[in-house]
Design an enzyme around this catalytic site. Structure first.
Site, PDB file in Angstrom:
ATOM      1  N   ASN A 161      -5.768  -6.310   7.195  1.00  7.58           N
ATOM      2  CA  ASN A 161      -5.944  -5.080   6.435  1.00  7.58           C
ATOM      3  C   ASN A 161      -6.588  -4.028   7.342  1.00  7.58           C
ATOM      4  OD1 ASN A 161      -6.223  -3.322   4.122  1.00  7.58           O
ATOM      5  ND2 ASN A 161      -6.379  -5.147   2.841  1.00  7.58           N
TER       6      ASN A 161
ATOM      7  N   ASN B 148     -12.024  -0.805  -0.042  1.00  4.48           N
ATOM      8  CA  ASN B 148     -12.188   0.316  -0.967  1.00  4.48           C
ATOM      9  C   ASN B 148     -12.452  -0.093  -2.412  1.00  4.48           C
ATOM     10  OD1 ASN B 148     -11.682   2.165   1.161  1.00  4.48           O
ATOM     11  ND2 ASN B 148      -9.488   1.758   0.954  1.00  4.48           N
ATOM     12  N   THR B 149     -12.574  -1.388  -2.667  1.00  2.00           N
ATOM     13  CA  THR B 149     -13.016  -1.898  -3.962  1.00  2.00           C
ATOM     14  C   THR B 149     -14.349  -2.591  -3.735  1.00  2.00           C
ATOM     15  OG1 THR B 149     -10.775  -2.168  -4.848  1.00  2.00           O
ATOM     16  CG2 THR B 149     -12.509  -3.503  -5.848  1.00  2.00           C
TER      17      THR B 149
ATOM     18  N   ASN C 119       1.898  -7.807  -3.980  1.00  2.00           N
ATOM     19  CA  ASN C 119       0.506  -7.924  -3.566  1.00  2.00           C
ATOM     20  C   ASN C 119      -0.393  -7.697  -4.781  1.00  2.00           C
ATOM     21  OD1 ASN C 119      -2.117  -6.898  -2.502  1.00  2.00           O
ATOM     22  ND2 ASN C 119      -1.105  -7.119  -0.519  1.00  2.00           N
TER      23      ASN C 119
ATOM     24  N   GLY D 294      -1.603  -1.446  13.343  1.00  3.88           N
ATOM     25  CA  GLY D 294      -1.489  -0.725  14.602  1.00  3.88           C
ATOM     26  C   GLY D 294      -0.168  -0.857  15.307  1.00  3.88           C
TER      27      GLY D 294
ATOM     28  N   ASN E 245      -7.985   5.682   4.643  1.00  3.21           N
ATOM     29  CA  ASN E 245      -7.753   5.841   3.209  1.00  3.21           C
ATOM     30  C   ASN E 245      -8.859   5.150   2.431  1.00  3.21           C
ATOM     31  OD1 ASN E 245      -6.811   3.463   1.331  1.00  3.21           O
ATOM     32  ND2 ASN E 245      -5.989   2.978   3.369  1.00  3.21           N
TER      33      ASN E 245
ATOM     34  N   SER F 192      -9.351  -5.452   0.950  1.00  8.72           N
ATOM     35  CA  SER F 192      -9.465  -3.995   0.925  1.00  8.72           C
ATOM     36  C   SER F 192     -10.933  -3.607   0.984  1.00  8.72           C
ATOM     37  CB  SER F 192      -8.837  -3.425  -0.343  1.00  8.72           C
ATOM     38  OG  SER F 192      -9.163  -2.047  -0.466  1.00  8.72           O
TER      39      SER F 192
ATOM     40  N   GLY G 268      -8.556   2.847  -3.280  1.00 13.28           N
ATOM     41  CA  GLY G 268      -9.212   2.058  -4.314  1.00 13.28           C
ATOM     42  C   GLY G 268      -8.255   1.443  -5.326  1.00 13.28           C
ATOM     43  N   PHE G 269      -7.135   0.902  -4.843  1.00 15.30           N
ATOM     44  CA  PHE G 269      -6.167   0.223  -5.718  1.00 15.30           C
ATOM     45  C   PHE G 269      -5.720   1.126  -6.872  1.00 15.30           C
ATOM     46  CE2 PHE G 269      -7.740  -4.425  -4.816  1.00 15.30           C
ATOM     47  CZ  PHE G 269      -7.230  -4.344  -3.538  1.00 15.30           C
TER      48      PHE G 269
ATOM     49  N   LYS H 249      -4.268 -12.089   2.278  1.00 12.77           N
ATOM     50  CA  LYS H 249      -4.428 -10.978   3.217  1.00 12.77           C
ATOM     51  C   LYS H 249      -5.898 -10.819   3.564  1.00 12.77           C
ATOM     52  CE  LYS H 249      -2.827  -6.349   4.311  1.00 12.77           C
ATOM     53  NZ  LYS H 249      -1.900  -5.264   3.935  1.00 12.77           N
TER      54      LYS H 249
ATOM     55  N   GLY I 149       0.796  -1.220   0.000  1.00 13.47           N
ATOM     56  CA  GLY I 149       0.000   0.000   0.000  1.00 13.47           C
ATOM     57  C   GLY I 149       0.820   1.258   0.000  1.00 13.47           C
ATOM     58  N   LEU I 150       2.000   1.218   0.604  1.00 10.55           N
ATOM     59  CA  LEU I 150       2.828   2.413   0.654  1.00 10.55           C
ATOM     60  C   LEU I 150       3.511   2.652  -0.693  1.00 10.55           C
ATOM     61  CD1 LEU I 150       4.789   3.697   3.658  1.00 10.55           C
ATOM     62  CD2 LEU I 150       5.865   3.770   1.419  1.00 10.55           C
TER      63      LEU I 150
END
Length: 337
Positions: A246, A177-178, A139, A297, A111, A175, A114-115, A217, A63-64
């Site tokens: 996630n 966000n999809t 990933n 975390g 965040n 995720s 959305g990929f 994941k 993700g980063l």
């Protein structure tokens, strides 16, 4: 120390803009040789996990660096392994901006990217250009407009393309966000996905002449039955590992704080306990059948220790770096020994 000086200025910028600015300058510093002056993290024991020798157990979460454009700069910070992506078969812009929000009062980040990525072919060009020789995870995900009934096609496209270039591959079905992606975690859908991916892994291993482990994941927002089902399927289809977890959709830990009601996945300190609870439950069901990579975390060395004590073999960082900077890598290494 440098990050502590820069952090107040970065926090004045929009979160995504600060993220991009930091990575671009990290890349410049690495190319100029300035990162050679950066002190190495404390040494800790190498770990053998999934048949891979990890020089230390502290990794960068996906993700980063979605496109693998900053691998060498990130590697210079002392990670034991780096996971890039999530990548999809075709380029896609992701969700509209703004789509990343800090919650400093709770050391959290929301965040809804959305990929967003340049596609698998662009990622592979970046991997080929990188000098990094360490452990690299890639990933993979599906494009936002690919319906779930055809999601396997996207995962297979990515898996085939990245297989020869990765030390391990992560299948991201968690995720938030999809749209509808997390439905792939349901038992029937997941069984079909895992079975097909395992068969493809065997075909690719024969073709390439090298076995590349594949991990899954998962989300922190799973109930006890779902965790048990996922653990059972991972063992049934002989997956190599699981990454937990996630981001969360829950807002229990940030209620009433600025940006708390923004849509997207919440990471950082607010997801810490949820992630650790999932790891503990998974470890109970798996009983050592496959390793767990703990993420979610980790903002201190003690947080990482808690993940290991819950059953993780390795840990990954992301949002903790936003609040603590690279010193967190050293602190976690020292604690894990």
């Amino acid at each position: 120390m440098l990050y502590s000086l820069a952090k107040p200025l970065l926090f004045k910028l929009d979160a995504e803009r600060a993220h991009d600015f930091t990575l671009r300058n990290l890349k410049r510093a690495e190319r100029s040789g300035l990162l050679n002056l950066y002190p190495r993290p404390a040494k800790c024991k190498a770990r053998q996990v999934m048949g891979i020798s990890f020089p230390n157990p502290v990794g960068l979460a996906a993700g980063l660096d979605k496109n693998g454009a900053y691998i060498d700069g990130l590697a210079a910070l002392g990670f034991g392994f780096i996971e890039i992506g999530t990548i999809t078969p075709r380029p896609q812009p992701g969700n509209s901006k703004p789509r990343m929000f800090r919650i400093p009062e709770a050391e959290g980040v929301i965040n809804r990217f959305g990929f967003n990525n340049l596609g698998v072919d662009a990622l592979l060009q970046n991997v080929a250009a990188a000098r990094y020789q360490g452990v690299l995870g890639i990933n993979i995900g599906k494009n936002f407009d690919t319906p779930n009934e055809r999601a396997l096609d996207d995962y297979l496209v990515c898996m085939r393309k990245v297989y020869a270039h990765a030390h391990y591959i992560t299948v991201n079905i968690s995720s938030p966000n999809t749209k509808n992606l997390r439905q792939l975690q349901e038992k029937e859908a997941l069984a079909g996905l895992l079975q097909a991916l395992k068969l493809e892994q065997q075909v690719l291993a024969d073709r390439v002449g090298r076995y590349v482990p594949v991990t899954l994941k998962i989300a922190p927002d799973l109930d006890a039955i779902q965790i048990a089902d996922i653990a059972g399927l991972l063992m049934q289809y002989r997956f190599d590992g699981v990454i937990a977890t996630n981001t969360t959709l829950s807002r229990d830990e940030v209620q009433g704080l600025p940006h708390a009601e923004e849509a997207g996945g919440l990471s950082g300190a607010p997801v810490r306990e949820r992630s650790t609870a999932v790891i503990r439950a998974l470890a109970g069901h798996l009983a050592g059948a496959l390793p767990i990579i703990g993420v979610g975390g980790i903002l201190s060395g003690d947080d990482a220790v808690a993940k290991i004590e819950a059953g993780a073999s390795l840990v990954q960082l992301y949002s903790g770096l936003v609040y603590r900077g690279p010193v967190l890598i050293d602190e976690v290494c020292r604690k894990l020994g």
